[in-house]
Design an enzyme around this catalytic site. Structure first.
Site, PDB file in Angstrom:
ATOM      1  CG  PHE A 228      -1.692  -1.249   1.446  1.00  0.00           C
ATOM      2  CD1 PHE A 228      -2.893  -1.478   0.784  1.00  0.00           C
ATOM      3  CD2 PHE A 228      -1.218  -2.236   2.312  1.00  0.00           C
ATOM      4  CE1 PHE A 228      -3.609  -2.658   0.986  1.00  0.00           C
ATOM      5  CE2 PHE A 228      -1.918  -3.417   2.510  1.00  0.00           C
ATOM      6  CZ  PHE A 228      -3.119  -3.631   1.858  1.00  0.00           C
ATOM      7  CG  ASP A 250      -1.017   1.707  -4.114  1.00  0.00           C
ATOM      8  OD1 ASP A 250      -0.844   2.276  -3.014  1.00  0.00           O
ATOM      9  OD2 ASP A 250      -2.103   1.729  -4.732  1.00  0.00           O
ATOM     10  CB  SER A 251      -4.540  -1.968  -6.032  1.00  0.00           C
ATOM     11  OG  SER A 251      -5.064  -0.923  -5.258  1.00  0.00           O
ATOM     12  CB  ALA A 277       0.322  -1.525 -10.782  1.00  0.00           C
ATOM     13  CG  ASP A 297       0.109   3.090   5.891  1.00  0.00           C
ATOM     14  OD1 ASP A 297      -0.835   3.096   6.697  1.00  0.00           O
ATOM     15  OD2 ASP A 297       0.586   4.137   5.393  1.00  0.00           O
ATOM     16  CB  CYS A 337      -5.197   5.379   8.823  1.00  0.00           C
ATOM     17  SG  CYS A 337      -5.830   4.780   7.253  1.00  0.00           S
TER      18      CYS A 337
HETATM   19  N1  SAH Z   1       1.681   4.052   2.963  1.00  0.00           N
HETATM   20  C1  SAH Z   1       1.279   5.189   2.177  1.00  0.00           C
HETATM   21  C2  SAH Z   1      -0.190   5.524   2.351  1.00  0.00           C
HETATM   22  C3  SAH Z   1      -1.131   4.398   2.014  1.00  0.00           C
HETATM   23  S1  SAH Z   1      -2.715   4.915   1.501  1.00  0.00           S
HETATM   24  C4  SAH Z   1       2.173   6.382   2.512  1.00  0.00           C
HETATM   25  O1  SAH Z   1       3.088   6.266   3.348  1.00  0.00           O
HETATM   26  O2  SAH Z   1       1.967   7.450   1.942  1.00  0.00           O
HETATM   27  C5  SAH Z   1      -3.419   3.428   0.991  1.00  0.00           C
HETATM   28  C6  SAH Z   1      -3.028   2.948  -0.399  1.00  0.00           C
HETATM   29  O3  SAH Z   1      -3.522   1.626  -0.534  1.00  0.00           O
HETATM   30  C7  SAH Z   1      -3.608   3.724  -1.577  1.00  0.00           C
HETATM   31  O4  SAH Z   1      -2.575   4.224  -2.375  1.00  0.00           O
HETATM   32  C8  SAH Z   1      -4.445   2.696  -2.361  1.00  0.00           C
HETATM   33  O5  SAH Z   1      -4.313   2.828  -3.771  1.00  0.00           O
HETATM   34  C9  SAH Z   1      -3.837   1.386  -1.905  1.00  0.00           C
HETATM   35  N2  SAH Z   1      -4.716   0.197  -1.954  1.00  0.00           N
HETATM   36  C10 SAH Z   1      -6.013   0.101  -1.625  1.00  0.00           C
HETATM   37  N3  SAH Z   1      -6.447  -1.175  -1.727  1.00  0.00           N
HETATM   38  C11 SAH Z   1      -5.376  -1.917  -2.129  1.00  0.00           C
HETATM   39  C12 SAH Z   1      -5.165  -3.308  -2.382  1.00  0.00           C
HETATM   40  N4  SAH Z   1      -6.147  -4.198  -2.252  1.00  0.00           N
HETATM   41  N5  SAH Z   1      -3.927  -3.692  -2.753  1.00  0.00           N
HETATM   42  C13 SAH Z   1      -2.918  -2.805  -2.889  1.00  0.00           C
HETATM   43  N6  SAH Z   1      -3.065  -1.497  -2.647  1.00  0.00           N
HETATM   44  C14 SAH Z   1      -4.272  -1.044  -2.276  1.00  0.00           C
END
Ligand code: SAH
Length: 393
Positions: A228, A250-251, A277, A297, A337
């Site tokens: 994430f 990240d997705s 991705a 996260d 969060c």
């Molecule tokens: N760790 C980051 C903030 C994370 S915000 C930082 O330090 O800035 C959460 C992120 O999770 C988003 O970018 C969103 O695109 C991603 N996300 C949501 N669902 C997801 C999934 N199933 N797999 C991977 N990423 C995902």
């Protein structure tokens, strides 16, 4: 000027006497003066004693308090509040610091400004209104910012997605002061592109600043998986900390693009980093014994109380997967969060996941939000970010 008047039901002043800044609709006995959404109102007890001044809104929270003292809510009020918030960020060494040009300047109730969030990225402040009252004073706030924040050139207003649906206003995301700039901001000496026009929230998650710095200390020689990753914050700290390799996941393809851009900005021609991705759960499936430092996260799994149980299951499953896959003696940074998930509930979900894996797990650190996201002591709801750093044998 005579302000609309809210009279509480008998005994319903109790929370206000403890300076809690919200009045729920069920606590109200009578509304006089026909306030419109966003109007300033005065609040009285059932015994007709003046108790607070705030603003009115339609919804389960009917009034958010701006002051427990009888003062006027005018330009001076907003200026004084913004100055007060700014002075704290200067004291914290976050503002007026060449090594750090990004910080949260106003954190809603935590800065006694319910409904208002402001993040600063170098010479631009990004303002988010969560209520109509804040929307109504956006120009006053912009002017207060220009008078207060050293070196500020632009104020961008970004509230299209944050005002309540029911509100009868259509905010436009726009510059209230200045214009678009290509912004590179700095956090603990690391640089990143801040894209408030296209990015999530105000463009960058400034709330992980201190936790990223802690991660850097654990990174040396490790294989790091940043799940994430969004803009890649944890990844470039891991690289600076001497990680052997860093994989960011990240997705969202846009997030991966941002991560690659930010890594290149700090470490041109870096060969230790790769970004994917992909869905986090899927990626973890094939990660058995590949990583000895994992960051989880995820976005808030629960935005409302009624989905709390599902969210807790989500945290349990995600963490269980990480416990299964992480190398022996690995380090796991795991976060939530979600405001509606308490520290205890999150810890319990992670505990269940650990128990399921059967591995020996120690808590090394208990993490929270940084000082520029302060928690009003009378408003426990303001505590939202929690994290654990775990040693997994
Ligand atoms: N760790 C980051 C903030 C994370 S915000 C930082 O330090 O800035 C959460 C992120 O999770 C988003 O970018 C969103 O695109 C991603 N996300 C949501 N669902 C997801 C999934 N199933 N797999 C991977 N990423 C995902």
């Amino acid at each position: 000027m005579i302000l609309p008047k809210i009279t509480l039901k008998r005994g319903k002043e109790e929370a206000l006497l403890r300076f809690h800044p919200w009045i729920f609709s069920g606590a109200i006995h009578r509304i006089e003066g026909n306030p419109q959404e966003g109007d300033i109102v005065e609040v009285y007890t059932a015994q007709q004693q003046w108790i607070a001044i705030g603003y009115y809104q339609i919804g389960s929270i009917s009034v958010r308090i701006l002051s427990f003292k009888p003062i006027e809510i005018d330009e001076q009020f907003w200026l004084a509040k913004i100055r007060n918030a700014y002075n704290i960020r200067v004291t914290l060494g976050l503002a007026q610091n060449p090594e750090n040009t990004t910080y949260r300047l106003v954190h809603g109730e935590g800065d006694n400004l319910p409904g208002l969030v402001i993040d600063v990225y170098d010479t631009t402040a990004v303002v988010q209104a969560h209520t109509v009252a804040i929307h109504n004073v956006r120009h006053t706030i912009a002017s207060a910012l220009m008078q207060t924040v050293k070196g500020l050139e632009n104020v961008y207003y970004k509230s299209e997605g944050t005002l309540p649906f029911k509100a009868d206003v259509t905010p436009e995301n726009t510059y209230l002061v200045g214009q678009e700039t290509d912004c590179i901001a700095m956090e603990h000496g690391l640089r990143f592109h801040a894209d408030w026009l296209r990015g999530q929230k105000t463009g960058f998650f400034v709330d992980q600043r201190e936790n990223r710095l802690l991660l850097e200390k654990y990174a040396k020689g490790r294989s790091v998986l940043n799940m994430f990753c969004y803009t890649g914050g944890f990844s470039f700290y891991a690289l600076r900390g001497g990680a052997q390799l860093v994989h960011s996941v990240d997705s969202s393809a846009k997030a991966i693009e941002l991560t690659n851009k930010n890594v290149a900005l700090n470490f041109p021609d870096e060969t230790r980093h790769e970004a994917y991705a992909e869905d986090a759960f899927k990626f973890l499936e094939q990660a058995k014994d590949k990583y000895d430092l994992i960051i989880l996260d995820p976005p808030a799994f629960a935005k409302h109380k009624n989905v709390l149980n599902n969210a807790l299951q989500g945290y349990r499953k995600l963490n269980a997967k990480a416990f299964d896959q992480i190398k022996p003696n690995g380090i796991l940074f795991t976060f939530s969060c979600s405001q509606v998930v308490s520290k205890e509930q999150f810890r319990l979900a992670v505990f269940s996941a650990a128990a399921q894996s059967g591995r020996n797990v120690r808590i090394l650190h208990q993490l929270t939000q940084p000082a520029d996201h302060p928690i009003n002591i009378y408003h426990a709801e303001g505590e939202y970010l929690k994290g654990l750093v775990l040693h997994v044998e």
